[in-house]
Design a protein around this motif. Structure first.
Motif, mmCIF file in Angstrom:
data_model
loop_
_atom_site.group_PDB
_atom_site.id
_atom_site.type_symbol
_atom_site.label_atom_id
_atom_site.label_comp_id
_atom_site.label_asym_id
_atom_site.label_seq_id
_atom_site.Cartn_x
_atom_site.Cartn_y
_atom_site.Cartn_z
ATOM 1 N N UNK A 1 40.532 50.543 41.603
ATOM 2 C CA UNK A 1 40.387 48.963 41.843
ATOM 3 C C UNK A 1 39.947 48.131 40.664
ATOM 4 N N UNK A 2 40.726 47.204 40.308
ATOM 5 C CA UNK A 2 40.430 46.447 39.155
ATOM 6 C C UNK A 2 40.074 44.958 39.442
ATOM 7 N N UNK A 3 38.819 44.723 38.673
ATOM 8 C CA UNK A 3 38.208 43.391 39.075
ATOM 9 C C UNK A 3 38.088 42.854 37.754
ATOM 10 N N UNK A 4 38.215 41.520 37.602
ATOM 11 C CA UNK A 4 38.216 40.548 36.509
ATOM 12 C C UNK A 4 36.905 39.523 36.765
ATOM 13 N N UNK A 5 35.981 40.045 35.989
ATOM 14 C CA UNK A 5 34.642 39.080 36.454
ATOM 15 C C UNK A 5 34.248 37.994 35.573
ATOM 16 N N UNK A 6 34.260 36.625 35.990
ATOM 17 C CA UNK A 6 34.164 35.495 35.053
ATOM 18 C C UNK A 6 32.835 34.839 35.121
ATOM 19 N N UNK A 7 32.568 34.505 33.980
ATOM 20 C CA UNK A 7 31.246 33.638 33.812
ATOM 21 C C UNK A 7 31.486 32.578 33.029
ATOM 22 N N UNK B 1 49.473 42.103 37.477
ATOM 23 C CA UNK B 1 48.836 40.916 36.970
ATOM 24 C C UNK B 1 47.470 41.018 37.994
ATOM 25 N N UNK B 2 46.553 40.701 37.260
ATOM 26 C CA UNK B 2 45.313 40.544 38.370
ATOM 27 C C UNK B 2 44.693 39.160 37.779
ATOM 28 N N UNK B 3 43.911 38.571 39.102
ATOM 29 C CA UNK B 3 43.313 37.278 38.538
ATOM 30 C C UNK B 3 41.702 37.568 38.654
ATOM 31 N N UNK B 4 40.746 36.598 38.191
ATOM 32 C CA UNK B 4 39.482 36.481 38.301
ATOM 33 C C UNK B 4 39.197 35.530 39.475
ATOM 34 N N UNK B 5 37.900 35.517 40.011
ATOM 35 C CA UNK B 5 37.651 34.743 41.133
ATOM 36 C C UNK B 5 37.538 33.232 40.902
ATOM 37 N N UNK B 6 37.578 32.977 39.654
ATOM 38 C CA UNK B 6 37.804 31.532 39.348
ATOM 39 C C UNK B 6 36.146 30.926 38.928
ATOM 40 N N UNK B 7 35.900 30.060 38.012
ATOM 41 C CA UNK B 7 34.935 29.461 37.833
ATOM 42 C C UNK B 7 34.956 27.969 37.609
ATOM 43 N N UNK B 8 34.258 27.064 38.346
ATOM 44 C CA UNK B 8 34.297 25.682 38.333
ATOM 45 C C UNK B 8 33.840 25.177 36.876
ATOM 46 N N UNK B 9 34.450 24.167 36.307
ATOM 47 C CA UNK B 9 34.125 23.628 35.323
ATOM 48 C C UNK B 9 34.423 22.080 35.328
#
Length: 121
Positions: free
Chosen positions: A1-7, A109-117
């Motif tokens: 399993x691949x995860x993209x972790x955003x910050x 293609x994988x996506x991160x969970x999203x981060x609010x700006x």
């Protein structure tokens, strides 16, 4: 399993700066294109900036000269330096990575969970 972790998202005043980070974790052979996309309320997701494994960059016209995308292949990470932020930059920002599980596999293609700006005074 691949995860993209955003910050790195948050609230910033107009004219301010933020730096987003995204790292891919899991088992895969290689990452090709990486990028940042954003989606504002009531709007479709749009491309902000992309970068190839070789370092070629592409920017949306509305961020040229203000945002810089970079990546660290050793860390499987992509970054977005955002300067001179405007209220219209307010959105959820998603990172994306196109990768192969092994050398001869299709690309996914994988996506991160999203981060609010949020850019607001």
């Amino acid at each position: 399993q691949v995860q993209l972790v955003e910050s790195g998202g948050g609230l910033v005043q107009p004219g301010g700066s933020l730096r987003l980070s995204c790292a891919a974790a899991g088992r895969f052979a290689s990452i090709n294109d990486m990028g940042w996309y954003r989606q504002a309320p009531g709007k479709q997701r749009e491309s902000v900036a992309t970068i190839t494994s070789g370092g070629s960059r592409n920017y949306a016209d509305f961020v040229k000269g203000r945002f810089t995308i970079s990546r660290d292949n050793a860390k499987n990470a992509v970054y977005l330096e955002m300067n001179s932020l405007k209220p219209e930059d307010t959105a959820v920002y998603y990172c994306s990575a196109v990768l192969r599980y092994y050398s001869a596999s299709p690309q996914y293609r994988y996506w991160g969970q999203g981060t609010q700006v949020t850019v607001s005074s």
